[in-house]
Design a protein around this motif. Structure first.
Motif, mmCIF file in Angstrom:
data_model
loop_
_atom_site.group_PDB
_atom_site.id
_atom_site.type_symbol
_atom_site.label_atom_id
_atom_site.label_comp_id
_atom_site.label_asym_id
_atom_site.label_seq_id
_atom_site.Cartn_x
_atom_site.Cartn_y
_atom_site.Cartn_z
ATOM 1 N N MET A 135 0.862 -0.915 0.130
ATOM 2 C CA MET A 135 0.161 -0.379 -0.383
ATOM 3 C C MET A 135 0.773 1.354 0.090
ATOM 4 S SD MET A 135 -2.585 -1.418 -0.309
ATOM 5 C CE MET A 135 -4.511 -0.418 0.327
ATOM 6 N N TYR A 136 0.320 1.784 -0.581
ATOM 7 C CA TYR A 136 1.618 3.496 -0.812
ATOM 8 C C TYR A 136 0.747 4.437 -0.731
ATOM 9 C CZ TYR A 136 1.366 1.638 -5.337
ATOM 10 O OH TYR A 136 0.883 1.220 -7.257
ATOM 11 N N THR A 137 1.109 6.168 -0.501
ATOM 12 C CA THR A 137 0.568 7.133 -0.669
ATOM 13 C C THR A 137 1.318 8.028 -2.168
ATOM 14 O OG1 THR A 137 1.626 7.327 0.944
ATOM 15 C CG2 THR A 137 0.943 9.103 0.316
ATOM 16 N N ASP A 138 0.632 8.872 -3.087
ATOM 17 C CA ASP A 138 0.299 9.892 -4.274
ATOM 18 C C ASP A 138 0.253 9.929 -3.980
ATOM 19 O OD1 ASP A 138 0.474 10.347 -5.825
ATOM 20 O OD2 ASP A 138 -1.835 9.380 -7.453
ATOM 21 N N LEU A 139 1.113 11.503 -3.822
ATOM 22 C CA LEU A 139 1.114 12.155 -4.021
ATOM 23 C C LEU A 139 0.427 13.782 -4.800
ATOM 24 C CD1 LEU A 139 4.881 13.141 -2.982
ATOM 25 C CD2 LEU A 139 2.522 12.932 -1.218
ATOM 26 N N HIS A 140 0.139 13.569 -5.743
ATOM 27 C CA HIS A 140 -0.353 14.235 -6.627
ATOM 28 C C HIS A 140 -1.416 13.660 -7.238
ATOM 29 C CE1 HIS A 140 1.196 17.388 -10.096
ATOM 30 N NE2 HIS A 140 -0.457 17.231 -10.037
ATOM 31 N N SER A 158 -3.761 3.590 -0.655
ATOM 32 C CA SER A 158 -4.470 3.644 0.634
ATOM 33 C C SER A 158 -4.172 5.141 0.656
ATOM 34 C CB SER A 158 -3.466 2.563 1.524
ATOM 35 O OG SER A 158 -2.228 3.071 1.489
ATOM 36 N N ARG A 159 -3.637 6.342 0.131
ATOM 37 C CA ARG A 159 -3.554 7.426 0.464
ATOM 38 C C ARG A 159 -3.406 8.495 -0.351
ATOM 39 N NH1 ARG A 159 0.263 8.688 5.759
ATOM 40 N NH2 ARG A 159 1.413 7.199 4.649
ATOM 41 N N VAL A 160 -3.837 10.072 -0.643
ATOM 42 C CA VAL A 160 -3.655 10.598 -1.590
ATOM 43 C C VAL A 160 -3.552 11.492 -1.048
ATOM 44 C CG1 VAL A 160 -4.278 9.069 -3.480
ATOM 45 C CG2 VAL A 160 -6.043 10.211 -2.369
ATOM 46 N N VAL A 161 -2.889 12.756 -1.395
ATOM 47 C CA VAL A 161 -2.824 13.974 -1.593
ATOM 48 C C VAL A 161 -3.684 14.383 -2.928
ATOM 49 C CG1 VAL A 161 -1.725 16.098 -1.244
ATOM 50 C CG2 VAL A 161 -0.644 14.154 0.024
ATOM 51 N N ALA A 162 -4.932 15.155 -2.594
ATOM 52 C CA ALA A 162 -5.947 15.885 -2.983
ATOM 53 C C ALA A 162 -5.353 16.657 -3.778
ATOM 54 C CB ALA A 162 -6.568 15.789 -3.110
ATOM 55 N N THR A 163 -4.642 17.438 -4.906
ATOM 56 C CA THR A 163 -3.498 18.259 -5.272
ATOM 57 C C THR A 163 -4.528 19.173 -6.425
ATOM 58 O OG1 THR A 163 -2.373 17.222 -6.338
ATOM 59 C CG2 THR A 163 -1.397 17.703 -4.835
ATOM 60 N N PRO A 164 -5.985 19.857 -6.197
ATOM 61 C CA PRO A 164 -6.326 20.411 -6.938
ATOM 62 C C PRO A 164 -5.268 21.917 -7.716
ATOM 63 C CG PRO A 164 -7.531 21.463 -4.995
ATOM 64 C CD PRO A 164 -6.774 19.954 -5.243
ATOM 65 N N HIS A 165 -5.746 22.363 -9.125
ATOM 66 C CA HIS A 165 -4.643 23.343 -9.966
ATOM 67 C C HIS A 165 -5.211 24.948 -8.607
ATOM 68 C CE1 HIS A 165 -3.223 21.199 -12.850
ATOM 69 N NE2 HIS A 165 -4.606 20.595 -13.592
ATOM 70 N N HIS A 166 -4.057 25.715 -8.739
ATOM 71 C CA HIS A 166 -4.132 26.612 -8.124
ATOM 72 C C HIS A 166 -3.494 28.105 -9.573
ATOM 73 C CE1 HIS A 166 -5.593 29.747 -5.561
ATOM 74 N NE2 HIS A 166 -4.696 30.390 -5.174
ATOM 75 N N GLY A 167 -4.023 29.132 -9.316
ATOM 76 C CA GLY A 167 -2.834 29.876 -10.168
ATOM 77 C C GLY A 167 -2.532 29.281 -11.412
ATOM 78 N N GLY A 168 -2.944 30.452 -12.411
ATOM 79 C CA GLY A 168 -3.593 30.860 -13.655
ATOM 80 C C GLY A 168 -4.851 30.377 -13.769
ATOM 81 N N ALA A 209 13.078 3.976 -2.036
ATOM 82 C CA ALA A 209 13.358 5.768 -1.637
ATOM 83 C C ALA A 209 11.572 5.953 -2.690
ATOM 84 C CB ALA A 209 15.054 6.323 -2.129
ATOM 85 N N TYR A 210 11.309 6.309 -3.219
ATOM 86 C CA TYR A 210 10.559 6.761 -3.790
ATOM 87 C C TYR A 210 9.244 6.626 -3.411
ATOM 88 C CZ TYR A 210 13.040 6.959 -8.418
ATOM 89 O OH TYR A 210 13.754 6.895 -9.185
ATOM 90 N N ARG A 211 8.849 5.386 -2.929
ATOM 91 C CA ARG A 211 7.870 5.567 -1.938
ATOM 92 C C ARG A 211 7.959 6.101 -0.386
ATOM 93 N NH1 ARG A 211 5.910 -0.858 -3.291
ATOM 94 N NH2 ARG A 211 4.373 -0.039 -1.703
ATOM 95 N N ALA A 212 9.321 6.083 -0.014
ATOM 96 C CA ALA A 212 9.060 5.690 1.442
ATOM 97 C C ALA A 212 9.333 7.489 1.255
ATOM 98 C CB ALA A 212 10.454 5.221 2.101
ATOM 99 N N ASN A 213 9.770 8.072 0.613
ATOM 100 C CA ASN A 213 9.700 9.732 1.105
ATOM 101 C C ASN A 213 8.025 10.266 0.674
ATOM 102 O OD1 ASN A 213 12.197 10.170 0.373
ATOM 103 N ND2 ASN A 213 12.725 10.582 -2.042
ATOM 104 N N ALA A 214 7.428 9.648 -0.701
ATOM 105 C CA ALA A 214 5.539 9.752 -0.459
ATOM 106 C C ALA A 214 5.137 10.095 1.193
ATOM 107 C CB ALA A 214 5.060 9.378 -1.260
ATOM 108 N N ASP A 215 5.324 8.972 1.690
ATOM 109 C CA ASP A 215 4.796 8.599 3.222
ATOM 110 C C ASP A 215 5.882 9.750 4.414
ATOM 111 O OD1 ASP A 215 3.376 6.277 2.406
ATOM 112 O OD2 ASP A 215 5.169 4.897 2.875
ATOM 113 N N TYR A 216 7.013 10.531 3.579
ATOM 114 C CA TYR A 216 7.804 11.181 5.054
ATOM 115 C C TYR A 216 7.209 12.378 4.529
ATOM 116 C CZ TYR A 216 11.209 8.241 5.156
ATOM 117 O OH TYR A 216 12.691 6.926 5.865
#
Ligand SMILES: [Fe+2]
Length: 263
Positions: free
Chosen positions: A1-6, A36-46, A223-230
Motif C-alpha cells: 500500500m502506498y501514498t500518491d502525492l499528486h 491507500s492514501r492520496v494528497v488531493a492537489t487541485p490546480h491553483h493559480g493560472g 526511496a520514492y515510496r518512502a519519500n511519499a510517506d515522509y
C-alpha cells in the motif's frame, strides 16, 4: 500500500473529476491499484482559483463519501500551485495548502516555462522552512533543453516529482526517455500519478514503480515510496545526491541524442 502525492480527485474544482461519482470511481481504481492514501492537489493559480478553505471542505466531503461507500482511501488536502507573482504572500496569508499540511509544497511551472524570479522564490520558501517540490519537470520544454537548471535548484533544496505515466511511456517515448534519464541521474525524489480520470490520465503508479524497479533499481523505488510517506507524515527527507561525478546536464544529455526515438 502506498501514498500518491499528486492527483485531481476532488470533484468539480479543476480539470480532474467533474463530480462526486467520477471522484468515487477514481478512488475505487486507486484503492484497487494499491494506493491507500492520496494528497488531493487541485490546480491553483493560472486558470483556477481554489483557495485553501474550499480545498479542505472538498476533502472532508469526499472522505465522508468514501467512508460511506466503504472505499479504503484516505484523502489529504493539498494544492498544485502554478507559480505566480503573489504566491509567497498567499502562502503566508493561509490561502495555499501544503501537501497534507506538511512543510512540502507542490509547484508547477506556468506553461512549462521558468518564470523570472523562480530561484529567488525557492530561496524565500526555504528560508521559511517550506520544501518545494516541482511537479512533472519532464514536461517542461525549457528543462528538457536546459536540464542543468535542475541541478542549481536541487542544490537549493528543491525536490522533483516525475509523473508515473510519463515514466511508463503513456505520454510518449521522448517523455519516457527523459523521465528515465532523470531517475537514473538520481534527480527524482517522487513518482506520483497526477491522475485526472480513469481513462487516460489515470493512476499508473503501480506500473511506474514496477518499471522503475526494473530500469532504475529497487532501491530507488523504495526511496520514492518512502519519500511519499515522509511527506504525508511531515518528516524530513534527506535526498540522494544527484549524479555528483558528472554534471547533471551530462547525466541527462543522452536525451535526445543517444536514445533512438522511433515514431
Ligand atoms: Fe497535476
Amino acid at each position: 500500500m502506498y501514498t500518491d502525492l499528486h492527483c485531481h480527485i476532488l470533484p468539480g474544482l479543476d480539470d480532474g473529476a467533474p463530480d462526486l461519482e467520477a471522484a468515487l470511481t477514481m478512488a475505487e481504481h486507486a484503492a484497487a491499484s494499491g494506493i491507500s492514501r492520496v494528497v488531493a492537489t487541485p490546480h491553483h493559480g493560472g486558470a483556477y482559483e481554489n483557495e485553501a478553505p474550499a480545498v479542505r471542505e472538498a476533502v472532508e466531503l469526499l472522505q465522508q463519501a468514501l467512508d460511506r461507500r466503504g472505499i479504503a482511501l484516505t484523502v489529504l488536502p493539498g494544492h498544485e500551485i502554478r507559480v505566480y507573482d503573489r504566491l509567497l504572500d498567499d502562502l503566508l496569508d493561509g490561502r495555499l495548502c501544503t501537501l497534507g499540511g506538511s512543510r512540502y509544497l507542490l509547484l508547477e511551472l506556468p506553461g512549462g516555462r521558468v518564470p523570472g524570479g523562480f530561484a529567488e522564490l525557492l530561496h524565500e520558501l526555504g528560508v521559511r522552512g517550506i520544501v518545494p517540490i516541482l511537479a512533472h519537470p519532464e514536461r517542461s520544454s525549457e528543462i528538457q533543453r536546459r536540464p542543468e537548471l535542475l541541478r542549481e535548484w536541487m542544490d537549493g533544496g528543491l525536490l522533483l516529482q516525475v509523473t508515473a505515466g510519463a515514466l511508463t511511456g503513456d505520454y510518449g517515448r521522448r517523455m519516457q526517455a527523459f523521465s528515465l534519464s532523470l531517475c537514473r541521474a538520481n534527480a527524482v525524489h517522487f513518482l506520483a500519478s497526477d491522475a485526472h480520470d480513469v481513462v487516460v490520465r489515470k493512476w499508473h503508479l503501480a506500473d511506474a514503480y514496477a518499471l522503475a524497479a526494473r530500469k532504475v533499481g529497487p532501491e530507488q523505488v523504495a526511496a520514492y515510496r518512502a519519500n511519499a510517506d515522509y511527506v504525508a507524515r511531515d518528516e524530513v527527507i534527506v535526498p540522494a545526491l544527484p549524479a555528483r561525478n558528472m554534471s547533471l546536464s551530462r547525466a541527462l544529455w543522452p536525451w535526445p541524442f543517444n536514445i533512438r526515438v522511433k515514431g
